[in-house]
Write a protein that holds these residues in place. Structure first.
Motif, PDB file in Angstrom:
ATOM      1  N   PRO A 186       5.515  -0.940  -8.887  1.00 52.57           N
ATOM      2  CA  PRO A 186       4.315  -0.211  -8.176  1.00 52.57           C
ATOM      3  C   PRO A 186       2.883   0.158  -8.621  1.00 52.57           C
ATOM      4  N   ILE A 187       2.986   1.019 -10.104  1.00 46.13           N
ATOM      5  CA  ILE A 187       1.617   1.182 -10.371  1.00 46.13           C
ATOM      6  C   ILE A 187       1.073   0.124 -10.949  1.00 46.13           C
ATOM      7  N   GLN A 188       1.671  -1.006 -11.406  1.00 42.76           N
ATOM      8  CA  GLN A 188       0.793  -2.145 -12.131  1.00 42.76           C
ATOM      9  C   GLN A 188       0.336  -2.607 -10.671  1.00 42.76           C
ATOM     10  N   TRP A 189       1.720  -3.315 -10.060  1.00 43.57           N
ATOM     11  CA  TRP A 189       0.507  -3.452  -8.513  1.00 43.57           C
ATOM     12  C   TRP A 189      -0.703  -2.772  -7.606  1.00 43.57           C
ATOM     13  N   GLY A 190      -0.636  -1.349  -8.356  1.00 41.53           N
ATOM     14  CA  GLY A 190      -1.637  -0.422  -7.858  1.00 41.53           C
ATOM     15  C   GLY A 190      -3.295  -1.203  -8.596  1.00 41.53           C
ATOM     16  N   ALA A 213       0.981  -1.282   0.095  1.00 43.46           N
ATOM     17  CA  ALA A 213      -0.080   0.378   0.366  1.00 43.46           C
ATOM     18  C   ALA A 213       0.140   0.862   0.127  1.00 43.46           C
ATOM     19  N   MET A 214       1.876   1.294   0.927  1.00 47.22           N
ATOM     20  CA  MET A 214       2.420   2.564   0.517  1.00 47.22           C
ATOM     21  C   MET A 214       3.534   2.150  -0.539  1.00 47.22           C
ATOM     22  N   LEU A 215       3.651   1.840  -1.582  1.00 53.26           N
ATOM     23  CA  LEU A 215       5.242   1.630  -2.432  1.00 53.26           C
ATOM     24  C   LEU A 215       3.806   2.347  -3.336  1.00 53.26           C
ATOM     25  N   VAL A 216       2.461   2.407  -3.240  1.00 52.56           N
ATOM     26  CA  VAL A 216       1.450   1.971  -4.354  1.00 52.56           C
ATOM     27  C   VAL A 216       1.656   3.567  -3.934  1.00 52.56           C
ATOM     28  N   ASN A 217       1.452   3.570  -2.915  1.00 49.92           N
ATOM     29  CA  ASN A 217       0.628   5.142  -3.051  1.00 49.92           C
ATOM     30  C   ASN A 217       2.548   6.509  -2.854  1.00 49.92           C
ATOM     31  N   GLU A 218       3.379   6.020  -2.128  1.00 53.75           N
ATOM     32  CA  GLU A 218       4.512   6.509  -3.109  1.00 53.75           C
ATOM     33  C   GLU A 218       4.554   7.334  -4.422  1.00 53.75           C
ATOM     34  N   ALA A 219       4.928   6.077  -5.145  1.00 52.72           N
ATOM     35  CA  ALA A 219       4.685   5.699  -6.369  1.00 52.72           C
ATOM     36  C   ALA A 219       4.121   6.987  -7.273  1.00 52.72           C
TER      37      ALA A 219
END
Length: 414
Positions: free
Chosen positions: A374-378, A340-346
């Motif tokens: 991370p965008i793909q994960w999001g 969640a925090m990796l996606v948020n940061e990206a």
């Protein structure tokens, strides 16, 4: 991505074709990064002058490059003739006055702003106005480095990853005054060198060192909060998340002091934003001299062969606990919380126009070996789900660290 940058008043390469792809290259600094970059440039066909002010340093680096090329020959990855040709293209030197007129000069000296400023000011005086001047800095602002350069539009960052001959990623970093033509020229040149360039503006930490902060920080906070021990957190991120190493294994490998210094630099450059605040856990490790593999002990103790000594208490994960935590509340789920925090940061970085989504994902896959960007994960998790998860973390830990990016829910990345 925002690349609305200053155009120069003097001639400059409009495209990569305007300068010979085999033109001379200068590399300043003969440490591991400089030597590696010199090897990459020479392998691509350039005559390279490797400069280091310390007597014998550049010549010593050439000897190390020779040994590296010999290993490639032994492994069948390079012919003897090609290895000899690469080595013959590299000339050691001890002063900037020994540089020929170059199409590109790359600085790879220690992270000292004043030292870099002096080097760039002298390079700008000595090199033709069409010479691209690049820094391999991983953290210093490009415009700060170019502060004493008369024509700063030709200064940018080419941030290689260690070791340069192996790692594919190069961050092409532009300052506010970097000319678009030079950005395009540098990007095309890195592609010609067999690298994968990604573009970004000169934001603290650029792409990789900025977006990666939660991977380390959330793990450290989970341990500080008593949710799980380091070995268990590492197991979750590795076995459930697909990361090649857990965050504690990785920081021990990098060096706790090195990782702390990068994180502290990002924290300072962002006005001490709570999101990047160093943890007491990592500060304590560094103060105690527990720097990781290189010191024999970090989060983990290490055997003589450099492997983690799992026989010491805390070296083995609690798999039963890990299974309970994964899929539970986000605040106690090491994987969901980290993602969640990796996606948020990206998402925040993309929303600020500092890099585009594709370059962010490419950078994180190649620069950190994440299994997905991370965008793909999001997109797979759902940006709305990530927004709720970060908001939940913010409720549990108020104070600003867990503020959701507005871009998670504004539809701009859908």
């Amino acid at each position: 991505m925002d690349t609305d940058v200053t155009e120069p008043d003097h001639p400059r390469p409009e495209t990569a074709d305007d300068a010979s792809p085999f033109g001379p290259v200068g590399v300043i600094g003969a440490g591991a990064m400089g030597a590696g970059i010199a090897q990459v440039a020479a392998t691509a066909g350039h005559a390279v002058t490797l400069v280091d002010a310390a007597p014998g340093a550049a010549a010593g680096a050439v000897e190390k490059i020779s040994a590296a090329l010999s290993r490639l020959v032994d492994k069948g990855r390079l012919s003897t003739d090609d290895a000899r040709a690469v080595l013959e293209r590299i000339t050691p030197a001890e002063g900037l006055d020994e540089l020929p007129n170059c199409g590109l000069v790359i600085e790879a000296v220690p992270e000292d702003l004043e030292l870099k400023r002096r080097i760039f000011a002298e390079l700008a005086d000595r090199q033709p106005s069409t010479t691209l001047l690049a820094t391999n800095t991983s953290s210093i602002d490009i415009d700060d480095i170019a502060a004493e350069v008369v024509d700063p539009e030709r200064v940018l960052g080419l941030h290689f990853f260690n070791p340069p001959p192996v790692m594919q990623l190069v961050e092409v970093v532009h300052g506010d005054r970097t000319a678009q033509a030079f950005v395009e020229h540098a990007t095309a040149l890195m592609t010609a060198w067999g690298k994968t360039p990604v573009r970004c503006s000169s934001t603290p930490g650029f792409i990789v060192n900025r977006v990666a902060r939660p991977f380390y920080g959330e793990a450290q906070r989970i341990v500080e909060e008593g949710i799980a021990d380091a070995a268990t957190v590492d197991w979750v991120l590795r076995e459930k998340g697909g990361f090649p190493m857990g965050p504690f294994e990785l920081t021990d490998f990098i060096g706790q002091d090195v990782n702390l210094a990068v994180g502290t630099s990002v924290w300072e450059q962002t006005g001490r934003d709570e999101r990047y605040a160093p943890t007491a856990l990592q500060q304590g490790l560094v103060e105690a001299g527990r720097l990781g593999r290189k010191s024999g002990r970090g989060v983990y103790p290490y055997a003589a062969d450099g492997s983690i000594d799992r026989s010491v208490e805390g070296g083995e994960p609690d798999v039963e606990l890990a299974e309970r935590l994964v899929g539970g509340p986000v605040a106690t789920d090491p994987l969901a919380r980290t993602l969640a925090m990796l996606v948020n940061e990206a998402v925040d970085l993309v929303a600020r126009g500092e890099a585009d989504a594709a370059d962010v994902d490419t950078a994180m896959r190649l620069g950190t070996r994440y299994p997905k960007g991370p965008i793909q994960w999001g997109r797979e998790i759902g940006f709305d789900v990530v927004a709720r998860q970060v908001a939940e973390l913010d409720e549990v830990h108020p104070g600003g660290r867990y503020r959701p990016s507005p871009a998670l829910t504004d539809g701009s990345l859908s």
